[in-house]
Design a protein around this motif. Structure first.
Motif, PDB file in Angstrom:
ATOM      1  N   GLU A 223       0.889  -0.866  -0.017  1.00 55.10           N
ATOM      2  CA  GLU A 223      -0.271   0.155   0.087  1.00 55.10           C
ATOM      3  C   GLU A 223       0.700   0.915   0.199  1.00 55.10           C
ATOM      4  N   LYS A 224       1.573   1.460   0.834  1.00 56.24           N
ATOM      5  CA  LYS A 224       3.303   2.060   0.855  1.00 56.24           C
ATOM      6  C   LYS A 224       4.863   2.137   0.149  1.00 56.24           C
ATOM      7  N   PRO A 225       4.706   1.909  -0.570  1.00 56.86           N
ATOM      8  CA  PRO A 225       6.440   1.955  -1.228  1.00 56.86           C
ATOM      9  C   PRO A 225       6.823   2.799  -1.044  1.00 56.86           C
ATOM     10  N   ALA A 226       7.783   3.114  -0.171  1.00 58.78           N
ATOM     11  CA  ALA A 226       8.569   4.242   0.374  1.00 58.78           C
ATOM     12  C   ALA A 226       9.157   4.712  -1.344  1.00 58.78           C
ATOM     13  N   ASN A 227      10.336   3.729  -2.272  1.00 61.06           N
ATOM     14  CA  ASN A 227      10.217   4.598  -3.059  1.00 61.06           C
ATOM     15  C   ASN A 227      10.253   3.545  -4.081  1.00 61.06           C
ATOM     16  N   LEU A 228      10.593   3.576  -5.544  1.00 54.74           N
ATOM     17  CA  LEU A 228      10.615   3.552  -7.100  1.00 54.74           C
ATOM     18  C   LEU A 228      10.321   1.279  -7.178  1.00 54.74           C
ATOM     19  N   PHE A 229      12.001   1.723  -6.116  1.00 50.91           N
ATOM     20  CA  PHE A 229      11.636   0.273  -6.276  1.00 50.91           C
ATOM     21  C   PHE A 229      11.166  -0.690  -6.134  1.00 50.91           C
ATOM     22  N   PRO A 254       4.055  19.631  -7.574  1.00 46.82           N
ATOM     23  CA  PRO A 254       4.762  20.102  -7.626  1.00 46.82           C
ATOM     24  C   PRO A 254       6.210  19.232  -8.328  1.00 46.82           C
ATOM     25  N   ARG A 255       6.196  18.394  -7.179  1.00 45.17           N
ATOM     26  CA  ARG A 255       8.268  18.418  -7.186  1.00 45.17           C
ATOM     27  C   ARG A 255       7.722  16.420  -7.464  1.00 45.17           C
ATOM     28  N   ALA A 256       6.765  16.226  -8.188  1.00 43.17           N
ATOM     29  CA  ALA A 256       6.303  14.822  -8.914  1.00 43.17           C
ATOM     30  C   ALA A 256       6.707  14.712 -10.368  1.00 43.17           C
ATOM     31  N   SER A 257       8.135  14.017 -10.213  1.00 43.02           N
ATOM     32  CA  SER A 257       8.973  13.655 -11.826  1.00 43.02           C
ATOM     33  C   SER A 257       8.145  11.777 -12.180  1.00 43.02           C
ATOM     34  N   ALA A 258       7.451  11.271 -11.104  1.00 46.42           N
ATOM     35  CA  ALA A 258       6.748  10.004 -11.943  1.00 46.42           C
ATOM     36  C   ALA A 258       5.789   9.639 -11.208  1.00 46.42           C
ATOM     37  N   GLY A 319     -10.729   4.013 -22.715  1.00 47.90           N
ATOM     38  CA  GLY A 319     -10.052   4.848 -21.471  1.00 47.90           C
ATOM     39  C   GLY A 319      -9.840   4.348 -20.519  1.00 47.90           C
ATOM     40  N   LEU A 320      -8.949   4.935 -19.790  1.00 47.84           N
ATOM     41  CA  LEU A 320      -8.866   4.257 -18.413  1.00 47.84           C
ATOM     42  C   LEU A 320      -8.290   4.922 -17.029  1.00 47.84           C
ATOM     43  N   ARG A 321      -9.100   4.589 -15.984  1.00 52.03           N
ATOM     44  CA  ARG A 321     -10.137   5.343 -15.264  1.00 52.03           C
ATOM     45  C   ARG A 321      -9.407   4.901 -13.517  1.00 52.03           C
ATOM     46  N   PHE A 322      -8.542   5.641 -13.051  1.00 51.32           N
ATOM     47  CA  PHE A 322      -7.983   5.471 -11.618  1.00 51.32           C
ATOM     48  C   PHE A 322      -8.868   6.481 -10.482  1.00 51.32           C
ATOM     49  N   GLU A 323      -8.634   5.857  -9.364  1.00 50.63           N
ATOM     50  CA  GLU A 323      -9.087   7.343  -8.742  1.00 50.63           C
ATOM     51  C   GLU A 323      -7.009   8.190  -8.173  1.00 50.63           C
ATOM     52  N   ASP A 324      -7.569   8.619  -6.994  1.00 46.49           N
ATOM     53  CA  ASP A 324      -6.300   9.640  -7.062  1.00 46.49           C
ATOM     54  C   ASP A 324      -5.682   8.759  -6.060  1.00 46.49           C
ATOM     55  N   GLU A 325      -6.365   8.245  -4.830  1.00 47.12           N
ATOM     56  CA  GLU A 325      -5.802   6.959  -3.697  1.00 47.12           C
ATOM     57  C   GLU A 325      -5.401   6.202  -4.175  1.00 47.12           C
ATOM     58  N   HIS A 326      -5.198   5.354  -5.602  1.00 44.41           N
ATOM     59  CA  HIS A 326      -4.883   4.384  -5.997  1.00 44.41           C
ATOM     60  C   HIS A 326      -3.062   4.597  -6.509  1.00 44.41           C
ATOM     61  N   MET A 327      -3.105   6.605  -6.821  1.00 47.84           N
ATOM     62  CA  MET A 327      -1.873   6.849  -7.335  1.00 47.84           C
ATOM     63  C   MET A 327      -0.396   7.096  -6.739  1.00 47.84           C
ATOM     64  N   HIS A 328       0.114   6.658  -7.122  1.00 48.15           N
ATOM     65  CA  HIS A 328       1.815   6.573  -5.870  1.00 48.15           C
ATOM     66  C   HIS A 328       2.838   7.181  -6.476  1.00 48.15           C
ATOM     67  N   VAL A 329       3.021   8.671  -5.785  1.00 51.25           N
ATOM     68  CA  VAL A 329       3.841   9.776  -6.474  1.00 51.25           C
ATOM     69  C   VAL A 329       5.637   9.625  -6.003  1.00 51.25           C
ATOM     70  N   LYS A 333      13.982  11.184  -7.159  1.00 54.68           N
ATOM     71  CA  LYS A 333      15.541   9.963  -6.803  1.00 54.68           C
ATOM     72  C   LYS A 333      14.298   9.415  -6.624  1.00 54.68           C
ATOM     73  N   GLY A 334      13.615   9.567  -7.302  1.00 54.34           N
ATOM     74  CA  GLY A 334      12.437   7.876  -6.694  1.00 54.34           C
ATOM     75  C   GLY A 334      11.956   7.568  -5.343  1.00 54.34           C
ATOM     76  N   LEU A 335      11.471   8.348  -5.149  1.00 54.14           N
ATOM     77  CA  LEU A 335      10.877   8.408  -3.237  1.00 54.14           C
ATOM     78  C   LEU A 335      10.138   8.526  -3.501  1.00 54.14           C
ATOM     79  N   SER A 336       9.221   7.752  -2.599  1.00 50.11           N
ATOM     80  CA  SER A 336       7.811   8.572  -2.743  1.00 50.11           C
ATOM     81  C   SER A 336       7.057   9.375  -2.235  1.00 50.11           C
ATOM     82  N   LEU A 337       6.771  10.474  -2.907  1.00 46.38           N
ATOM     83  CA  LEU A 337       5.760  11.477  -1.696  1.00 46.38           C
ATOM     84  C   LEU A 337       4.360  11.458  -0.621  1.00 46.38           C
ATOM     85  N   SER A 338       4.136  10.111  -1.197  1.00 45.98           N
ATOM     86  CA  SER A 338       2.673   9.796  -0.844  1.00 45.98           C
ATOM     87  C   SER A 338       3.288   9.524   0.768  1.00 45.98           C
ATOM     88  N   VAL A 339       4.673   8.419   0.689  1.00 51.01           N
ATOM     89  CA  VAL A 339       5.175   8.495   1.794  1.00 51.01           C
ATOM     90  C   VAL A 339       5.730   9.004   2.955  1.00 51.01           C
TER      91      VAL A 339
END
Ligand SMILES: Nc1ncnc2c1ncn2[C@@H]1O[C@H](COP(=O)(O)OP(=O)(O)O)[C@@H](O)[C@H]1O
Ligand SMILES: [Mg+2]
Length: 342
Positions: A223-229, A254-258, A319-329, A333-339
């Protein structure tokens, strides 16, 4: 008191640093899994705990005792190897009692301990059989029985299932889960297979190039991966990751890269009514689910998990639909902004 504690542990082979400062406290009775791709240092770290590999820097505590310099025999840990190394000419009873007999314990004491191990491992009915007359799961229980009689502080497993075929692997995974429920002993288990890690562990330690990428329960990592890896290592099919620049229509901080979305968190809708549009490329039908691979222009290919089957065909616009709550930003550096920002 934790069962096993690693403090800033490092391993160097000559000039090559393979373990790069690992801190970890493993609680009594915990089932901890080291997971990561091949070559990330899982076996080395386990062997350092076992004392089979010298620790270059840092400390290993067993209970409150500094065991860093202790030989394997002094550590009170049981390493259960992939090949069970049972004595083929000996009965199950003699295999299980062998370490006690070698240590010169009196027969009554051996019988009592072997009987107790047999009861715990449900081996009573097989005590007079030879290893060749047992299933894979039973053989592993005998090997573990031989460790149990020595009353180890913890059991260490290095990829015990990796050589088995798929069906046997599932059976043995169940056996190991039951074993931990019964014994309630501390277990440290190494695997490169995230499914094994997710299904068995109380806590997973994800290793990346000799460093801890994240430690957490299976659910926390999912649910809350800390990074992209970690995000892409845990979960199957793996999380879709989209470059922020390729999807200007998706609102991001603003700081989101992916950002990432798991295949099971995307719904296919009519073209033009979702957040991203694409064309169905390939359908992978698995029975319970279908994985729909959608080509989304500059964004690349995204995988969508659909329950059961679908009437979609390659070439269909969706079309692809997804909710904000399921997005990991993630940041650059690949660190999760959500976490990391919460
Ligand atoms: N005895 C050794 N000498 C030199 N390098 C080693 C030795 N053992 C392991 N390594 C290296 O350490 C790294 C981690 O290996 P290992 O712990 O076996 O990884 P894993 O079990 O995660 O696949 C690898 O790059 C491997 O080549
Ligand atoms: Mg290994």
């Amino acid at each position: 008191m934790p069962s096993i504690t690693l403090k800033a542990v490092e391993k160097w082979f000559g000039d090559a640093q393979v373990i790069k400062g690992v801190d970890l406290a493993i609680e009594e009775g915990e089932f901890v899994i080291f997971v990561g791709p091949s070559g990330c240092g899982k076996s080395t770290l386990l062997r350092m705990i076992a004392g089979l590999e010298e620790t270059s820097r840092g400390q290993i505590l067993i209970g409150d005792r500094d065991a860093t310099a202790e030989p394997p025999s002094k550590r009170g840990l049981a390493m259960v190897f992939q090949s069970y190394a049972l004595y083929p000419h000996m009965s199950v009873r003699d295999n299980v009692g062998f370490p006690l007999k070698s240590a010169g314990l009196p027969k009554t004491e051996i019988d009592a301990k072997v009987g107790e191990a047999a009861r715990v491992l449900k081996l009573d009915a097989y005590m007079d059989r030879r290893p060749k007359d047992l299933s894979g799961g039973q053989r592993q229980r005998v090997a573990i029985g031989r460790s149990i009689v020595r009353d180890p502080t913890a059991f260490l497993f290095d990829e015990p299932l990796s050589n088995l075929d798929a069906a046997l692997r599932v059976e043995m995974r169940y056996e190991i889960a039951k074993l931990h429920q019964t014994l309630k002993s501390t277990m440290i288990y190494v695997t490169h297979d995230q499914v094994e890690a997710m299904t068995l562990a109380d806590r997973i330690v994800v290793l990346e190039f000799g460093k801890v990428a994240q430690v957490g329960s299976p659910r926390q990592l999912y649910e809350k991966p800390a990074n992209l890896f970690v995000a892409q290592f845990i979960g199957s099919p793996r999380m879709n990751v989209v470059d922020a620049a390729a999807a200007p229509q998706v609102d991001l901080p603003p700081r989101a890269s992916a950002f990432g979305v798991r295949p099971e968190h995307i719904t296919l809708v009519d073209a033009g009514t979702g957040r991203i549009d694409g064309i169905v490329d390939v359908l992978e039908y698995l029975g319970a689910d279908t994985f729909v691979i959608v080509s989304c222009g500059a964004i690349g290919q995204l995988t969508v998990r659909v329950s059961g089957s679908t009437s979609l065909r390659p070439g269909d616009a969706v079309g692809l639909r997804f909710e904000d709550e399921h997005m990991h930003v993630f940041d650059a550096k690949g660190l999760s902004l959500s976490v990391h920002s919460s």
